[in-house]
Design an enzyme around this catalytic site. Structure first.
Site, PDB file in Angstrom:
ATOM      1  N   HIS A  77      -5.080  -7.658   0.263  1.00 41.62           N
ATOM      2  CA  HIS A  77      -4.371  -6.377   0.332  1.00 41.62           C
ATOM      3  C   HIS A  77      -3.548  -6.249   1.612  1.00 41.62           C
ATOM      4  O   HIS A  77      -2.427  -5.758   1.598  1.00 41.62           O
ATOM      5  CB  HIS A  77      -5.377  -5.232   0.234  1.00 41.62           C
ATOM      6  CG  HIS A  77      -4.741  -3.887   0.216  1.00 41.62           C
ATOM      7  ND1 HIS A  77      -4.132  -3.372  -0.909  1.00 41.62           N
ATOM      8  CD2 HIS A  77      -4.599  -2.944   1.184  1.00 41.62           C
ATOM      9  CE1 HIS A  77      -3.641  -2.174  -0.630  1.00 41.62           C
ATOM     10  NE2 HIS A  77      -3.915  -1.884   0.632  1.00 41.62           N
ATOM     11  N   TYR A  98      -2.056  11.390   1.477  1.00 42.93           N
ATOM     12  CA  TYR A  98      -2.521  11.172   0.103  1.00 42.93           C
ATOM     13  C   TYR A  98      -2.495  12.482  -0.689  1.00 42.93           C
ATOM     14  O   TYR A  98      -2.173  12.493  -1.879  1.00 42.93           O
ATOM     15  CB  TYR A  98      -3.940  10.596   0.113  1.00 42.93           C
ATOM     16  CG  TYR A  98      -3.982   9.101   0.291  1.00 42.93           C
ATOM     17  CD1 TYR A  98      -4.455   8.274  -0.719  1.00 42.93           C
ATOM     18  CD2 TYR A  98      -3.541   8.495   1.472  1.00 42.93           C
ATOM     19  CE1 TYR A  98      -4.499   6.894  -0.566  1.00 42.93           C
ATOM     20  CE2 TYR A  98      -3.577   7.128   1.637  1.00 42.93           C
ATOM     21  CZ  TYR A  98      -4.055   6.327   0.617  1.00 42.93           C
ATOM     22  OH  TYR A  98      -4.078   4.964   0.783  1.00 42.93           O
ATOM     23  N   ASP A 144       0.838  -1.196   0.000  1.00 45.26           N
ATOM     24  CA  ASP A 144       0.000   0.000   0.000  1.00 45.26           C
ATOM     25  C   ASP A 144       0.882   1.259   0.000  1.00 45.26           C
ATOM     26  O   ASP A 144       1.821   1.334  -0.806  1.00 45.26           O
ATOM     27  CB  ASP A 144      -0.964  -0.038   1.194  1.00 45.26           C
ATOM     28  CG  ASP A 144      -2.067   0.998   1.101  1.00 45.26           C
ATOM     29  OD1 ASP A 144      -3.071   0.727   0.411  1.00 45.26           O
ATOM     30  OD2 ASP A 144      -1.915   2.079   1.689  1.00 45.26           O
TER      31      ASP A 144
END
Length: 401
Positions: A375, A316, A184
């Site tokens: 994930h 982000y 990630d």
């Protein structure tokens, strides 16, 4: 102003959350105002009401944060200031003297919590079905603005800057030869480390191919077309959290800091495979691997108690700004010439073909597809994940560090 000595000091750290914060959390959960039930039978409108009801009930009545606190405090934890930010990290040295140093980076919506079950298998492989020569000295930092690390007070903390901070951290710990791993956001940090190639970094491994987010990949083989379809689905219907945090992190931050249930819903709404596994743990009492109710709530509670929902979301935004600037410059990023390992887990957002990995990294030395895990691979399947890390870095080992 801090002296050089105090600025680079490594300080022991212990988690001690006051009981009144736990009481306040329970009160806020109890006072939650919930929306009506979604109008669809799946997650296509978002996190389902039944999942949130079960999660909130368990969180308020049965969940015990003190167990998570004890688990963290059983490991050697430290903080040190790097580039103006106080960085929290777990540092477990292997009992095997020739262990290879490894810095491993978590992602969003995770934390160091998602990596804890890998500590034993990686640092003491002889107790987990491995050999002494498989051992790692393990460094698990909390990303800036996540968990017990400090929030950046200035702009510019994108994954490239984090990568530089991690190189400084390994240098500060006295490691002159080491490897790096991430999934990630951690995969993006590890990719940046590979491109920066700091002195001492021998190679990298990731379990998410972050490079494909920058542009289209070949779609000639059946496997490539399947991966391209999965990626297109993610962009069309699974990208909401990504877009919001990359453009308006402060806006969602108010809900994440004010409502524990809003925070939980936001953190759960990541990818389809993980969502349904986590939902099953709460609604049906059937966890997938290590994705148990308590482990999931350990991570969510860490975000709540540290008040890092907004600061984590800003990471982000930082990476979005950096990506836009890089695209505008027209300059391609430096290639990774270090050895690269990659593991494809079947439940990942897209099932990465080997050809895509080789397209991104000409120096691939290890690639494997495994039969379970998604994930949150290190969290869900810590033993399998640890076996992959051992295999990926086995060719880079030499005696001594």
């Amino acid at each position: 102003m801090a002296t050089t000595e105090t600025a680079t000091e490594i300080r022991p750290f212990n988690v001690e959350i006051p009981e009144e914060q736990i009481d306040d959390l329970r009160r806020r959960i109890a006072a939650t105002r919930l929306p009506s039930k979604e109008l669809v039978a799946d997650r296509s409108q978002g996190v389902q009401l039944a999942t949130i009801r079960e999660l909130a009930h368990y969180w308020a009545t049965d969940y015990d944060w003190r167990k998570a606190e004890a688990k963290l405090n059983a490991l050697p934890q430290f903080t040190t200031e790097i580039d103006g930010v106080n960085i929290h990290f777990i540092h477990v040295r292997s009992p095997h003297e020739n262990a290879l140093p490894l810095i491993m980076t978590h992602g969003w919506p995770g934390s160091v919590i998602e990596l804890l079950e890998t500590v034993g298998p990686l640092t003491d492989p002889t107790a987990h079905g491995g050999q002494a020569e498989d051992a790692f000295h393990l460094v698990l930092p909390s990303l800036p603005g996540y968990g017990f690390s400090g929030e950046p007070a200035e702009l510019g903390w994108n994954v490239g800057r984090v990568a530089q901070a991690w190189a400084e951290l390994m240098h500060r710990l006295g490691y002159t030869r080491y490897v790096a791993q991430g999934g990630d956001v951690g995969a993006a940090v590890t990719d940046a480390m590979g491109r920066q190639a700091p002195r001492g970094l021998l190679g990298i491994h990731t379990n998410l191919l972050v490079t494909v987010l920058a542009g289209p990949q070949p779609a000639e083989s059946e496997q490539e077309r399947a991966a391209a379809d999965q990626l297109a689905t993610f962009r069309e219907s699974g990208f909401g959290y990504f877009l919001e945090m990359a453009t308006r992190p402060q806006t969602i931050g108010y809900a994440l800091l004010d409502s524990p249930v809003a925070l939980a819903a936001w953190l759960l709404d990541h990818d389809t495979d993980s969502y349904y596994k986590i939902s099953s743990a709460f609604v049906d009492g059937e966890p997938a691997g290590n994705l148990t109710r308590d482990n999931i709530l350990d991570n969510i509670t860490l975000y709540w108690l540290t008040g890092t929902g907004a600061s984590a979301a800003r990471s982000y935004w930082e990476d979005g700004q950096a990506a836009a600037a890089a695209a505008a410059s027209g300059q391609a990023p430096p290639e990774v010439s270090l050895p690269v390992g990659f593991t494809a887990f079947p439940g990942e957002i897209w099932r990465t073909p080997r050809s895509w990995v080789e397209n991104s990294y000409p120096s691939v030395t290890y690639f494997n597809e495994v039969d379970r895990g998604g994930h949150f691979a290190a969290w869900e399947e810590p033993e399998l994940f640890s076996e992959e890390i051992r295999a990926a870095f086995s060719s880079l080992r030499r005696t001594g560090t």
